[in-house]
Design a protein around this motif. Structure first.
Motif, PDB file in Angstrom:
ATOM      1  N   GLY A 214       0.814  -1.218   0.000  1.00 39.25           N
ATOM      2  CA  GLY A 214       0.000   0.000   0.000  1.00 39.25           C
ATOM      3  C   GLY A 214       0.839   1.255   0.000  1.00 39.25           C
ATOM      4  O   GLY A 214       0.542   2.221  -0.723  1.00 39.25           O
ATOM      5  N   GLN A 218       0.859   3.882  -3.182  1.00 39.64           N
ATOM      6  CA  GLN A 218       0.483   5.285  -2.994  1.00 39.64           C
ATOM      7  C   GLN A 218       1.579   6.224  -3.477  1.00 39.64           C
ATOM      8  O   GLN A 218       1.315   7.237  -4.136  1.00 39.64           O
ATOM      9  CB  GLN A 218       0.181   5.562  -1.520  1.00 39.64           C
ATOM     10  CG  GLN A 218      -0.316   6.986  -1.243  1.00 39.64           C
ATOM     11  CD  GLN A 218      -1.650   7.262  -1.897  1.00 39.64           C
ATOM     12  OE1 GLN A 218      -2.664   6.661  -1.566  1.00 39.64           O
ATOM     13  NE2 GLN A 218      -1.676   8.182  -2.856  1.00 39.64           N
ATOM     14  N   GLU A 254      -8.782  -4.234  -0.608  1.00 41.10           N
ATOM     15  CA  GLU A 254      -8.554  -3.362   0.557  1.00 41.10           C
ATOM     16  C   GLU A 254      -7.415  -2.382   0.283  1.00 41.10           C
ATOM     17  O   GLU A 254      -7.511  -1.199   0.630  1.00 41.10           O
ATOM     18  CB  GLU A 254      -8.232  -4.215   1.790  1.00 41.10           C
ATOM     19  CG  GLU A 254      -9.389  -5.080   2.269  1.00 41.10           C
ATOM     20  CD  GLU A 254      -8.990  -5.949   3.453  1.00 41.10           C
ATOM     21  OE1 GLU A 254      -7.866  -5.755   3.986  1.00 41.10           O
ATOM     22  OE2 GLU A 254      -9.784  -6.818   3.845  1.00 41.10           O
ATOM     23  N   ILE A 255      -6.344  -2.867  -0.332  1.00 40.29           N
ATOM     24  CA  ILE A 255      -5.203  -1.998  -0.637  1.00 40.29           C
ATOM     25  C   ILE A 255      -5.613  -0.898  -1.603  1.00 40.29           C
ATOM     26  O   ILE A 255      -5.322   0.282  -1.394  1.00 40.29           O
ATOM     27  CB  ILE A 255      -4.045  -2.831  -1.235  1.00 40.29           C
ATOM     28  CG1 ILE A 255      -3.458  -3.756  -0.170  1.00 40.29           C
ATOM     29  CG2 ILE A 255      -2.953  -1.913  -1.806  1.00 40.29           C
ATOM     30  CD1 ILE A 255      -2.455  -4.755  -0.722  1.00 40.29           C
ATOM     31  N   ASP A 257      -8.632   0.265  -2.282  1.00 42.55           N
ATOM     32  CA  ASP A 257      -9.637   1.178  -1.707  1.00 42.55           C
ATOM     33  C   ASP A 257      -9.024   2.200  -0.759  1.00 42.55           C
ATOM     34  O   ASP A 257      -9.602   3.275  -0.532  1.00 42.55           O
ATOM     35  CB  ASP A 257     -10.722   0.375  -0.970  1.00 42.55           C
ATOM     36  CG  ASP A 257     -11.703  -0.292  -1.922  1.00 42.55           C
ATOM     37  OD1 ASP A 257     -11.706   0.081  -3.111  1.00 42.55           O
ATOM     38  OD2 ASP A 257     -12.444  -1.196  -1.484  1.00 42.55           O
ATOM     39  N   ARG A 258      -7.869   1.897  -0.183  1.00 39.86           N
ATOM     40  CA  ARG A 258      -7.229   2.827   0.744  1.00 39.86           C
ATOM     41  C   ARG A 258      -6.362   3.868   0.029  1.00 39.86           C
ATOM     42  O   ARG A 258      -5.880   4.820   0.660  1.00 39.86           O
ATOM     43  CB  ARG A 258      -6.372   2.060   1.754  1.00 39.86           C
ATOM     44  CG  ARG A 258      -7.182   1.352   2.835  1.00 39.86           C
ATOM     45  CD  ARG A 258      -6.303   0.974   4.023  1.00 39.86           C
ATOM     46  NE  ARG A 258      -5.322  -0.025   3.659  1.00 39.86           N
ATOM     47  CZ  ARG A 258      -5.479  -1.337   3.843  1.00 39.86           C
ATOM     48  NH1 ARG A 258      -6.600  -1.801   4.363  1.00 39.86           N
ATOM     49  NH2 ARG A 258      -4.522  -2.189   3.508  1.00 39.86           N
ATOM     50  N   THR A 260      -5.254   7.025  -2.235  1.00 37.74           N
ATOM     51  CA  THR A 260      -5.782   8.355  -2.539  1.00 37.74           C
ATOM     52  C   THR A 260      -5.333   8.746  -3.936  1.00 37.74           C
ATOM     53  O   THR A 260      -4.136   8.754  -4.237  1.00 37.74           O
ATOM     54  CB  THR A 260      -5.263   9.395  -1.533  1.00 37.74           C
ATOM     55  OG1 THR A 260      -5.670   9.011  -0.213  1.00 37.74           O
ATOM     56  CG2 THR A 260      -5.801  10.779  -1.859  1.00 37.74           C
TER      57      THR A 260
END
Length: 374
Positions: A214, A218, A254-255, A257-258, A260
């Motif tokens: 993650g 990002q 999950e990764i 969706d987190r 930005t």
């Protein structure tokens, strides 16, 4: 120097199911059931644009699992038929290219171990001539921007216009939390050389573990990379290769969706604020270069004095004094000591070059040795 690559925009030939563009699938196709089941779960997420799977696996040492081989292409074909996901496969020679295309694979990629060898890349490029297929090129194992650029040029020279670079990190002797050091500056340099070249990130191979996926994903998006390639397995605990860096389709969601998603450019008042801040930076950059030019003029005077008085160029004690004092000063100014040291080394290297040039003036016909500081 800008790269003259004839390429199509990424969005013109592949449509992301959601943002960011996501290519996912197991590191290796192990069994037909494993691959097809994983593909179904990935398709159900609604976030995966293409299914990846290793069919031929170049391994560091013999005796390790080197891929299921050509039979895996039939499994990929079935997965595509049942899920509608386009498929992507690594190719390492002309035979791989021919077999993958014959099996209807939608996207090919050149792996890091292949990118490092121009002979291998050229063989792949020759096999691609006359074919309209997307090709993605991973960075070479070692941190060499020229090798990466050269591989992209060879593939593009074969007529491939659907071209993408994959940033998967670089091998390093330094031990860190990463399997392969990100060395983001090299990916940024590539983008600077080829602004229209799509670049996606492979966090799986950078991390080598699922815990950091993650964070790296990002970071890649923050640097305006256009997508991600992440390894996903129906049960990573029993994966035949790279088990630690694979995640289940559920964890993959999950990764993603987190993450930005940030805009590359702002509009309205926010854009005006950013423009003003950039203007301030431009003015400061001008001052920095003016002062650097003044410094180099003094360096030239020092070089002339050393030449006239037969003094060696390199003064180790002086260099140590500069390094220690300036790094401490930088730290007091809340600047990174690592940044300060790299900047000082770059300045010192240029100072040595200038003084060497002065020392050697009038001796152009004599053999010279390049002097570098320790």
């Amino acid at each position: 120097m800008k790269l003259e690559l004839n390429i199509q925009p990424l969005e013109s030939w592949i449509q992301a199911k959601s943002e960011p563009l996501l290519i996912a699938g197991p590191c290796s196709a192990e069994t037909e059931e494993q691959l097809v089941a994983t593909a179904h779960l990935l398709a159900q997420t609604g976030k995966v644009t293409a299914l990846r799977a290793g069919i031929w696996k170049p391994r560091t040492r013999p005796g390790e699992f080197e891929g299921i081989g050509s039979i895996g292409l039939e499994w990929l074909k079935r997965a595509k038929e049942e899920t509608g996901l386009p498929t992507a496969v690594e190719v390492a020679n002309a035979k791989h290219v021919e077999e993958a295309l014959k099996a209807g694979v939608d996207i090919l990629w050149v792996g890091a171990r292949s990118t490092v060898n121009p002979f291998t890349v050229q063989e792949i490029a020759d096999a691609l001539k006359g074919v309209d297929v997307p090709v993605m090129v991973k960075n070479p194992v070692n941190p060499d921007l020229s090798l990466w650029i050269g591989a992209l040029e060879r593939i593009n020279g074969a007529g491939i216009t659907k071209l993408v670079a994959i940033h998967r990190g670089f091998s390093s002797h330094e031990k860190s939390a990463f399997r392969n050091e990100p060395m983001w500056d090299l990916a940024i340099n590539l983008k600077t050389h080829a602004p229209n070249l799509p670049i996606i990130c492979d966090p799986s191979h950078i991390c080598g573990n699922r815990e950091l996926l993650g964070y790296v994903a990002q970071k890649a998006l923050d640097l305006d990379m256009q997508g991600l390639m992440i390894e996903s397995h129906i049960d990573p605990s029993v994966a035949w290769t790279d088990a630690k860096q694979q995640v289940t389709p559920a964890v993959l969601v999950e990764i993603i969706d987190r993450l930005t998603l940030r805009k590359p450019e702002l509009q309205g008042a926010a854009k005006d604020v950013l423009a003003e801040l950039r203007t301030q930076i431009d003015k400061l950059d001008d001052v920095v270069f003016q002062k650097m030019a003044e410094r180099m003029k003094i360096v030239e005077k020092i070089g002339n004095y050393k030449k006239e008085n037969d003094i060696t160029i390199l003064q180790v004690n002086r260099w140590d004094e500069i390094l220690n004092k300036r790094v401490a000063y930088a730290k007091a100014l809340n600047l990174s000591p690592e940044f300060a040291e790299k900047l000082l080394e770059l300045i010192h290297s240029e100072s040595i070059r200038k003084q060497t040039e002065i020392m050697n003036k009038g001796q152009e016909n004599q053999p010279q040795e390049k002097l570098t500081h320790a």
